[in-house]
Design a protein around this motif. Sequence first.
Motif, PDB file in Angstrom:
ATOM      1  N   GLU A 114      54.817  30.585  66.627  1.00  0.00           N
ATOM      2  CA  GLU A 114      55.967  30.959  67.441  1.00  0.00           C
ATOM      3  C   GLU A 114      55.522  31.647  68.733  1.00  0.00           C
ATOM      4  O   GLU A 114      56.077  31.406  69.799  1.00  0.00           O
ATOM      5  CB  GLU A 114      56.898  31.877  66.663  1.00  0.00           C
ATOM      6  CG  GLU A 114      57.676  31.199  65.548  1.00  0.00           C
ATOM      7  CD  GLU A 114      58.566  32.168  64.785  1.00  0.00           C
ATOM      8  OE1 GLU A 114      58.523  33.390  65.089  1.00  0.00           O
ATOM      9  OE2 GLU A 114      59.294  31.716  63.890  1.00  0.00           O
ATOM     10  N   LEU A 115      54.506  32.484  68.621  1.00  0.00           N
ATOM     11  CA  LEU A 115      54.031  33.252  69.770  1.00  0.00           C
ATOM     12  C   LEU A 115      53.100  32.462  70.680  1.00  0.00           C
ATOM     13  O   LEU A 115      53.117  32.636  71.898  1.00  0.00           O
ATOM     14  CB  LEU A 115      53.291  34.506  69.284  1.00  0.00           C
ATOM     15  CG  LEU A 115      54.143  35.655  68.776  1.00  0.00           C
ATOM     16  CD1 LEU A 115      53.283  36.625  67.987  1.00  0.00           C
ATOM     17  CD2 LEU A 115      54.811  36.374  69.954  1.00  0.00           C
ATOM     18  N   ASN A 116      52.264  31.612  70.102  1.00  0.00           N
ATOM     19  CA  ASN A 116      51.193  30.995  70.877  1.00  0.00           C
ATOM     20  C   ASN A 116      50.864  29.588  70.393  1.00  0.00           C
ATOM     21  O   ASN A 116      49.769  29.329  69.898  1.00  0.00           O
ATOM     22  CB  ASN A 116      49.945  31.891  70.805  1.00  0.00           C
ATOM     23  CG  ASN A 116      48.959  31.609  71.916  1.00  0.00           C
ATOM     24  OD1 ASN A 116      49.245  30.888  72.870  1.00  0.00           O
ATOM     25  ND2 ASN A 116      47.770  32.169  71.801  1.00  0.00           N
ATOM     26  N   PRO A 117      51.807  28.650  70.533  1.00  0.00           N
ATOM     27  CA  PRO A 117      51.501  27.264  70.154  1.00  0.00           C
ATOM     28  C   PRO A 117      50.449  26.687  71.094  1.00  0.00           C
ATOM     29  O   PRO A 117      50.574  26.800  72.311  1.00  0.00           O
ATOM     30  CB  PRO A 117      52.849  26.555  70.299  1.00  0.00           C
ATOM     31  CG  PRO A 117      53.621  27.380  71.276  1.00  0.00           C
ATOM     32  CD  PRO A 117      53.163  28.795  71.076  1.00  0.00           C
TER      33      PRO A 117
ATOM     34  N   CYS B  31      51.322  42.707  66.615  1.00  0.00           N
ATOM     35  CA  CYS B  31      49.853  42.586  66.576  1.00  0.00           C
ATOM     36  C   CYS B  31      49.414  41.255  67.159  1.00  0.00           C
ATOM     37  O   CYS B  31      48.460  41.186  67.947  1.00  0.00           O
ATOM     38  CB  CYS B  31      49.358  42.710  65.139  1.00  0.00           C
ATOM     39  SG  CYS B  31      49.533  44.335  64.408  1.00  0.00           S
ATOM     40  N   PHE B  32      50.111  40.194  66.765  1.00  0.00           N
ATOM     41  CA  PHE B  32      49.737  38.869  67.240  1.00  0.00           C
ATOM     42  C   PHE B  32      49.999  38.719  68.732  1.00  0.00           C
ATOM     43  O   PHE B  32      49.258  38.016  69.430  1.00  0.00           O
ATOM     44  CB  PHE B  32      50.486  37.793  66.460  1.00  0.00           C
ATOM     45  CG  PHE B  32      49.971  37.578  65.061  1.00  0.00           C
ATOM     46  CD1 PHE B  32      48.907  38.323  64.551  1.00  0.00           C
ATOM     47  CD2 PHE B  32      50.543  36.615  64.239  1.00  0.00           C
ATOM     48  CE1 PHE B  32      48.435  38.129  63.261  1.00  0.00           C
ATOM     49  CE2 PHE B  32      50.070  36.405  62.956  1.00  0.00           C
ATOM     50  CZ  PHE B  32      49.021  37.155  62.461  1.00  0.00           C
ATOM     51  N   ALA B  33      51.029  39.360  69.243  1.00  0.00           N
ATOM     52  CA  ALA B  33      51.282  39.321  70.688  1.00  0.00           C
ATOM     53  C   ALA B  33      50.135  39.986  71.437  1.00  0.00           C
ATOM     54  O   ALA B  33      49.697  39.497  72.490  1.00  0.00           O
ATOM     55  CB  ALA B  33      52.607  40.008  71.005  1.00  0.00           C
ATOM     56  N   ALA B  34      49.619  41.084  70.898  1.00  0.00           N
ATOM     57  CA  ALA B  34      48.467  41.752  71.512  1.00  0.00           C
ATOM     58  C   ALA B  34      47.234  40.864  71.436  1.00  0.00           C
ATOM     59  O   ALA B  34      46.469  40.743  72.405  1.00  0.00           O
ATOM     60  CB  ALA B  34      48.205  43.083  70.818  1.00  0.00           C
ATOM     61  N   LEU B  35      47.035  40.229  70.301  1.00  0.00           N
ATOM     62  CA  LEU B  35      45.894  39.331  70.129  1.00  0.00           C
ATOM     63  C   LEU B  35      45.981  38.138  71.074  1.00  0.00           C
ATOM     64  O   LEU B  35      44.971  37.738  71.679  1.00  0.00           O
ATOM     65  CB  LEU B  35      45.845  38.848  68.680  1.00  0.00           C
ATOM     66  CG  LEU B  35      44.805  37.795  68.320  1.00  0.00           C
ATOM     67  CD1 LEU B  35      43.399  38.330  68.539  1.00  0.00           C
ATOM     68  CD2 LEU B  35      44.986  37.344  66.867  1.00  0.00           C
ATOM     69  N   ALA B  36      47.168  37.582  71.231  1.00  0.00           N
ATOM     70  CA  ALA B  36      47.347  36.381  72.057  1.00  0.00           C
ATOM     71  C   ALA B  36      46.930  36.613  73.497  1.00  0.00           C
ATOM     72  O   ALA B  36      46.477  35.681  74.175  1.00  0.00           O
ATOM     73  CB  ALA B  36      48.801  35.920  71.996  1.00  0.00           C
TER      74      ALA B  36
ATOM     75  N   ILE C 170      41.313  45.682  70.557  1.00  0.00           N
ATOM     76  CA  ILE C 170      41.257  44.271  70.194  1.00  0.00           C
ATOM     77  C   ILE C 170      40.212  43.498  70.995  1.00  0.00           C
ATOM     78  O   ILE C 170      39.487  42.661  70.455  1.00  0.00           O
ATOM     79  CB  ILE C 170      42.650  43.606  70.309  1.00  0.00           C
ATOM     80  CG1 ILE C 170      42.583  42.142  69.888  1.00  0.00           C
ATOM     81  CG2 ILE C 170      43.227  43.748  71.697  1.00  0.00           C
ATOM     82  CD1 ILE C 170      42.086  41.894  68.502  1.00  0.00           C
ATOM     83  N   ALA C 171      40.101  43.767  72.282  1.00  0.00           N
ATOM     84  CA  ALA C 171      39.116  43.045  73.094  1.00  0.00           C
ATOM     85  C   ALA C 171      37.696  43.332  72.604  1.00  0.00           C
ATOM     86  O   ALA C 171      36.856  42.429  72.532  1.00  0.00           O
ATOM     87  CB  ALA C 171      39.259  43.429  74.564  1.00  0.00           C
ATOM     88  N   HIS C 172      37.445  44.582  72.241  1.00  0.00           N
ATOM     89  CA  HIS C 172      36.122  44.961  71.727  1.00  0.00           C
ATOM     90  C   HIS C 172      35.838  44.258  70.403  1.00  0.00           C
ATOM     91  O   HIS C 172      34.743  43.716  70.196  1.00  0.00           O
ATOM     92  CB  HIS C 172      36.067  46.472  71.540  1.00  0.00           C
ATOM     93  CG  HIS C 172      34.840  46.950  70.833  1.00  0.00           C
ATOM     94  ND1 HIS C 172      33.593  46.952  71.422  1.00  0.00           N
ATOM     95  CD2 HIS C 172      34.663  47.421  69.566  1.00  0.00           C
ATOM     96  CE1 HIS C 172      32.695  47.418  70.559  1.00  0.00           C
ATOM     97  NE2 HIS C 172      33.321  47.705  69.438  1.00  0.00           N
ATOM     98  N   VAL C 173      36.820  44.234  69.518  1.00  0.00           N
ATOM     99  CA  VAL C 173      36.653  43.594  68.215  1.00  0.00           C
ATOM    100  C   VAL C 173      36.338  42.107  68.378  1.00  0.00           C
ATOM    101  O   VAL C 173      35.427  41.571  67.744  1.00  0.00           O
ATOM    102  CB  VAL C 173      37.916  43.789  67.349  1.00  0.00           C
ATOM    103  CG1 VAL C 173      37.845  42.937  66.082  1.00  0.00           C
ATOM    104  CG2 VAL C 173      38.093  45.259  66.988  1.00  0.00           C
TER     105      VAL C 173
END
Length: 200
Positions: free
Chosen positions: A32-35, A7-12, A142-145
Amino acid sequence: MMKRDACFAALARHVSDEVVVATYSSAVEWNELNPRVLNYFSMGAMGLASSHGLGLALARPDKRIVVLDGDGSLLMNLGTLVTIGAVAPKNFVHFVCNNGCYEANGSHPIPNQKVDFSGLARSAGYAKCYDFSELPSFQQQIAHVLGEEGPIFSTLHIERTRPLTYDYPALYAADKRRALKAELKRTAAAGQCGFTEPVR
């Protein structure tokens, strides 16, 4: 059910100049994913990520504030939902990772694993509320949200994760706070405040 890191990878992929406020397990995996400089980690303040995020949202209405919360954390500060609903910051997006346990404290179950967090947020006055349990649906929306006028609430129904290493001194390092404050000060000085419409 989804995995939080997926989920966080999609959000990033959709995060650029937003301030991301995260706590405990969410902070570990997000870092870890997006410092990045515009991360704010509220360690040692379980349940207060949304309150810290609200303060940032009110102080910087030009910035989209994204809160990455946990179900156990939110249960320790449910009153925050009513405050956020009443103040209604348009630049506020609140995600809650729901895996039914206090993950950072040994994965002990939360008192009621059937609690409807999105329903609570809706009754508290959030403008829009969502539930996601399938990754393709979350990736699609996610982009819409993120682009909607807030406050927005989304429950992410996730699996319990792999064992995490909670390096609190690194996540909560003073230099990270100084860098965030400097960046917010820089953008304010550059005349990027005064936003009245939702950040897209």
